[in-house]
Motif scaffolding. Structure first.
Motif, PDB file in Angstrom:
ATOM      1  N   ALA A 129      35.165  39.102  37.302  1.00  0.00           N
ATOM      2  CA  ALA A 129      35.703  37.754  37.079  1.00  0.00           C
ATOM      3  C   ALA A 129      37.028  37.576  37.807  1.00  0.00           C
ATOM      4  O   ALA A 129      37.839  38.504  37.910  1.00  0.00           O
ATOM      5  N   TRP A 130      37.225  36.377  38.338  1.00  0.00           N
ATOM      6  CA  TRP A 130      38.509  35.965  38.912  1.00  0.00           C
ATOM      7  C   TRP A 130      39.227  35.188  37.827  1.00  0.00           C
ATOM      8  O   TRP A 130      38.753  34.152  37.358  1.00  0.00           O
ATOM      9  N   SER A 145      52.891  35.297  24.592  1.00  0.00           N
ATOM     10  CA  SER A 145      51.599  35.815  25.055  1.00  0.00           C
ATOM     11  C   SER A 145      51.116  34.999  26.254  1.00  0.00           C
ATOM     12  O   SER A 145      51.594  33.895  26.516  1.00  0.00           O
ATOM     13  N   VAL A 146      50.172  35.556  26.961  1.00  0.00           N
ATOM     14  CA  VAL A 146      49.598  34.900  28.123  1.00  0.00           C
ATOM     15  C   VAL A 146      48.174  34.449  27.792  1.00  0.00           C
ATOM     16  O   VAL A 146      47.414  35.176  27.164  1.00  0.00           O
ATOM     17  N   ASP A 147      47.852  33.226  28.182  1.00  0.00           N
ATOM     18  CA  ASP A 147      46.497  32.705  28.011  1.00  0.00           C
ATOM     19  C   ASP A 147      45.711  32.967  29.291  1.00  0.00           C
ATOM     20  O   ASP A 147      46.109  32.521  30.369  1.00  0.00           O
ATOM     21  N   VAL A 148      44.600  33.676  29.172  1.00  0.00           N
ATOM     22  CA  VAL A 148      43.800  34.072  30.331  1.00  0.00           C
ATOM     23  C   VAL A 148      42.445  33.395  30.271  1.00  0.00           C
ATOM     24  O   VAL A 148      41.808  33.344  29.216  1.00  0.00           O
ATOM     25  N   ALA A 149      42.006  32.867  31.422  1.00  0.00           N
ATOM     26  CA  ALA A 149      40.699  32.220  31.502  1.00  0.00           C
ATOM     27  C   ALA A 149      39.972  32.705  32.753  1.00  0.00           C
ATOM     28  O   ALA A 149      40.594  32.921  33.798  1.00  0.00           O
ATOM     29  N   ASP A 150      38.658  32.888  32.628  1.00  0.00           N
ATOM     30  CA  ASP A 150      37.831  33.232  33.784  1.00  0.00           C
ATOM     31  C   ASP A 150      37.587  31.959  34.598  1.00  0.00           C
ATOM     32  O   ASP A 150      36.939  31.025  34.127  1.00  0.00           O
ATOM     33  N   THR A 153      33.137  33.738  38.128  1.00  0.00           N
ATOM     34  CA  THR A 153      32.458  35.004  37.868  1.00  0.00           C
ATOM     35  C   THR A 153      31.642  35.415  39.092  1.00  0.00           C
ATOM     36  O   THR A 153      31.461  34.638  40.023  1.00  0.00           O
ATOM     37  N   GLY A 154      31.142  36.647  39.066  1.00  0.00           N
ATOM     38  CA  GLY A 154      30.387  37.153  40.205  1.00  0.00           C
ATOM     39  C   GLY A 154      31.260  37.586  41.363  1.00  0.00           C
ATOM     40  O   GLY A 154      30.807  37.647  42.509  1.00  0.00           O
ATOM     41  N   THR A 192      32.105  37.513  46.906  1.00  0.00           N
ATOM     42  CA  THR A 192      31.273  37.133  45.772  1.00  0.00           C
ATOM     43  C   THR A 192      29.828  37.563  46.012  1.00  0.00           C
ATOM     44  O   THR A 192      29.401  37.726  47.159  1.00  0.00           O
ATOM     45  N   ARG A 193      29.082  37.712  44.930  1.00  0.00           N
ATOM     46  CA  ARG A 193      27.680  38.137  45.055  1.00  0.00           C
ATOM     47  C   ARG A 193      26.807  37.048  45.659  1.00  0.00           C
ATOM     48  O   ARG A 193      25.901  37.333  46.434  1.00  0.00           O
TER      49      ARG A 193
END
Length: 210
Positions: A129-130, A145-150, A153-154, A192-193
Motif C-alpha cells: 500500500a501507498w 498521533s498520526v492518521d494514516v490512510a491507504d 494498493t497494489g 504497481t502490479r
C-alpha cells in the motif's frame, strides 16, 4: 377404385417427403450444439474482456487520484519546520528514497475553525500500500498521533529522488547545510502490479507554494 388407391398412395408419398429422418434430426442437433458452443465461447470471451477493461479503468482512476493528492502535497510544500513529540526540530521537508514528510499549505478550512491552514503530511510504502499520513497539528505533543490512510494498493515499490537547485540529484533531503531550503524538484517512481512503473517529476517553488 383405382383412382382412390392412387390418390391415397400419393398422399402417403407426400407425407413421407415432408418429414425428417432420424439421421437428419441428429445432424441438425449436432450442428446446433456446435454453433451454440461457439457462440457461448465468444460471449464468455467478450465478458472477460469487458471485466478486464473495467478493472484496468478502475486501477487507472485510483492511480490518477493518488497522484493528484501526492502532487498537490509536494507542490504546496513550504518552508515551515516543525517540532516532533520530543521537541526536536524537523526540517520543512525531510525524506529519503522510500519516505517523505513535509509541511504544506492549502489545508482546507471551510468551517472557519480556529486552526492553521498549514498541514504536516507524510508518504511511505507499507507492504503493498501507498500510504499518506497527516497530523492534526504542526508542532506535536507527546500525545499527538498520526492518521494514516491507504491511498493506493497494489504497490510493489516506491522510490524518491531529490534535485537540488544547482543540478545535483540525491536520494535524501535535506542535504547538510540546506535545512532551510526546498529542492528544485522531486522525482517519484512507483511500481504497481496492474499498471507497471509510473514516473512523475514535480517542480517545487523555491519558497513553497503560496
Amino acid at each position: 377404385m383405382i383412382c382412390a388407391r392412387a390418390s391415397a398412395s400419393l398422399r402417403g408419398a407426400r407425407a413421407r417427403m415432408v418429414g425428417f429422418t432420424l439421421l437428419e434430426v441428429v445432424v441438425a442437433v449436432g450442428l446446433f450444439a456446435v454453433v451454440s458452443a461457439l457462440a457461448f465461447g465468444g460471449l464468455s470471451s467478450l465478458l472477460r474482456s469487458r471485466e478486464q477493461l473495467a478493472s484496468a479503468a478502475a486501477d487507472l482512476a485510483d492511480m490518477q487520484l493518488a497522484m493528484q493528492i501526492f502532487e498537490r502535497d509536494v507542490r504546496s510544500a513550504l518552508l515551515r519546520p516543525v517540532r516532533d513529540s520530543y521537541g526536536e526540530v524537523l526540517p520543512s521537508m525531510a525524506g529519503d528514497a522510500d519516505s517523505l514528510e513535509l509541511t504544506r499549505s492549502g489545508y482546507s478550512n471551510g468551517l472557519q475553525l480556529a486552526r492553521s491552514e498549514l498541514e504536516r503530511v507524510a508518504w511511505r510504502q507499507q507492504k503493498d500500500a501507498w500510504q499518506r499520513g497527516r497530523w492534526a497539528v504542526l508542532d506535536r505533543a507527546p500525545t499527538t498521533s498520526v492518521d494514516v490512510a491507504d491511498v493506493l494498493t497494489g504497490v510493489t515499490r516506491m522510490q524518491l529522488r531529490y534535485r537540488t537547485r544547482d543540478g545535483q540529484e540525491t536520494d535524501r533531503w535535506p542535504l547538510p547545510g540546506r535545512e532551510d531550503q526546498l529542492p528544485l524538484a522531486l522525482e517519484l517512481r512507483l511500481q504497481t502490479r496492474s499498471l507497471g512503473e509510473i514516473r512523475r517529476l514535480i517542480e517545487i517553488s523555491p519558497g513553497g507554494w503560496q
